[in-house]
Design a protein around this motif. Sequence first.
Motif, PDB file in Angstrom:
ATOM      1  N   ASN A   1      43.885  24.604  46.508  1.00 11.54           N
ATOM      2  CA  ASN A   1      43.431  23.289  46.070  1.00 11.54           C
ATOM      3  C   ASN A   1      42.959  22.515  47.301  1.00 11.54           C
ATOM      4  O   ASN A   1      43.766  22.129  48.151  1.00 11.54           O
TER       5      ASN A   1
ATOM      6  N   GLN B   1      41.565  19.636  47.508  1.00 13.80           N
ATOM      7  CA  GLN B   1      41.846  18.193  47.497  1.00 13.80           C
ATOM      8  C   GLN B   1      43.264  17.887  47.978  1.00 13.80           C
ATOM      9  O   GLN B   1      43.472  16.995  48.796  1.00 13.80           O
ATOM     10  N   THR B   2      44.253  18.656  47.477  1.00 13.62           N
ATOM     11  CA  THR B   2      45.644  18.406  47.889  1.00 13.62           C
ATOM     12  C   THR B   2      46.001  19.190  49.149  1.00 13.62           C
ATOM     13  O   THR B   2      47.129  19.158  49.624  1.00 13.62           O
TER      14      THR B   2
ATOM     15  N   SER C   1      46.334  22.512  49.737  1.00 11.16           N
ATOM     16  CA  SER C   1      47.474  23.369  49.399  1.00 11.16           C
ATOM     17  C   SER C   1      46.989  24.757  49.013  1.00 11.16           C
ATOM     18  O   SER C   1      45.901  24.908  48.449  1.00 11.16           O
ATOM     19  N   CYS C   2      47.791  25.781  49.357  1.00 10.86           N
ATOM     20  CA  CYS C   2      47.473  27.165  48.958  1.00 10.86           C
ATOM     21  C   CYS C   2      48.767  27.804  48.484  1.00 10.86           C
ATOM     22  O   CYS C   2      49.844  27.474  48.987  1.00 10.86           O
TER      23      CYS C   2
ATOM     24  N   LYS D   1      45.739  30.793  44.965  1.00 10.63           N
ATOM     25  CA  LYS D   1      45.068  29.621  44.407  1.00 10.63           C
ATOM     26  C   LYS D   1      45.040  28.519  45.471  1.00 10.63           C
ATOM     27  O   LYS D   1      46.084  28.167  46.032  1.00 10.63           O
TER      28      LYS D   1
ATOM     29  N   SER E   1      37.615  24.826  39.403  1.00  8.72           N
ATOM     30  CA  SER E   1      37.274  23.419  39.133  1.00  8.72           C
ATOM     31  C   SER E   1      36.583  22.930  40.405  1.00  8.72           C
ATOM     32  O   SER E   1      36.522  23.677  41.395  1.00  8.72           O
TER      33      SER E   1
ATOM     34  N   LYS F   1      40.099  30.316  43.181  1.00  6.02           N
ATOM     35  CA  LYS F   1      40.928  31.519  43.219  1.00  6.02           C
ATOM     36  C   LYS F   1      40.344  32.399  44.317  1.00  6.02           C
ATOM     37  O   LYS F   1      39.126  32.652  44.330  1.00  6.02           O
TER      38      LYS F   1
ATOM     39  N   SER G   1      37.630  21.316  42.750  1.00  4.55           N
ATOM     40  CA  SER G   1      38.479  21.351  43.954  1.00  4.55           C
ATOM     41  C   SER G   1      39.459  22.527  44.010  1.00  4.55           C
ATOM     42  O   SER G   1      40.150  22.718  45.005  1.00  4.55           O
ATOM     43  N   THR G   2      39.541  23.322  42.941  1.00  3.86           N
ATOM     44  CA  THR G   2      40.469  24.474  42.972  1.00  3.86           C
ATOM     45  C   THR G   2      39.710  25.802  42.930  1.00  3.86           C
ATOM     46  O   THR G   2      38.688  25.929  42.250  1.00  3.86           O
TER      47      THR G   2
END
Length: 392
Positions: free
Chosen positions: A312, A314-315, A317-318, A310, A296, A301, A298-299
């Motif tokens: 992200n 935006q947040t 985070s991994c 995975k 997406s 793989k 912001s996400t």
Amino acid sequence: MAVEMIYGGHEESYGLLPGYLHMLRMCNPGSLTDLEVDENDRLKHLFVALGSCRVAYTMCMRPIIVVDGTHLKGRNKGVLFVAVTKDGNEQMFPMAFGIGPIENDESWKWFLYQLKMAYGQNSETLIVSDAHISIQNVVKEVYPHAAHGLCYYHLLNKITRYGKAAVAFYQKAAYAYRESDFDKAMASLKALNKDGGAYTKLMQVAPERWARSKCPARRYSFLTSNVAESFNSRLLWARRLPICSMVEAICHIIEKWFDERQEAAKTFSADVTPEALRKLTAELERSRRYEVVAMSPSTFKVKYSNMSFKVNVQTQSCTCFEWDMNLLPCSHAVAAIRHLGDDLYKHVGDYYQSAKLREAYSYRVNSVPPHASWIVPTDVASIYVLPPLWKR
Ligand SMILES: [Zn+2]
């Protein structure tokens, strides 16, 4: 004798404390000091948190407090209590110090209460210490909402006798970012000894206290209490001095570090601190062989060998949890951010930004002028402080 000739007598030095602490507060606004005497005017406890340290910590440092106690030296009896953290460049950052008779519940409670008054606490506060029974007894009482982590080496000493393999699995379990990696390491440890052995020994202490993945607060790189012990070793020389000169010498060291680091921070070439840059460069090297697939806007793989993570953006985070726990992008996050064509430094936590560090050390620590030029109000000058009758 030489020390007394240079710094004055040990006994008289106690009498200088009220005036010195008054001048220290005048020269360093925002400083918090406390001096407690018993019914015979003998020193009971002493506490110092410099104003600049308080501002710098609150504005720019990770909410971690490492505490430790160590004996005074020479003719001084009693214990030096210290609270230290590390700045965004992984340098030792002293927060406060205190003096008391012995490492017991009363002294630790007194020191930690003063520390809480100076620095407050929030939901992310983490206290790291060795396994001293008094620290364990009082941390929950003084800091009911803070997590309390144990130094990695405390449990290591209990595991060493089970052999190298047990130590390696303990290290993996303690340092793991993901609970699944913790579980894997602990299962391997359990399989080592049929009768339990190292596994049973470790599980006698709640994993929240010693395993990074289980800790209720972020532990960042604070797996040991080494930074507080290192600070205490740096003060070895000061710990021998007459008490008032000792307090002055410790403040001088902090003053020197503020000055040196302020100068050094001016030369930082990147938006992040040199230590953060070193780590990011290593992650960048690692990320070059990764394959990145956008899922997406912001996400992403991120794949290599037979592993897949995975990310992200935006947040921030991994699924390896390193980014989440250190607030510094992991190699997978670096790969995703590069794929996105975004500025890597934008995704680094505030604690590691050069601007924050420059701001932290822009607050100067000021020396107290020589004794002859002190201006001390009569209510302070009338306070008597006599040497304590502490035993070694
Ligand atoms: Zn990752």
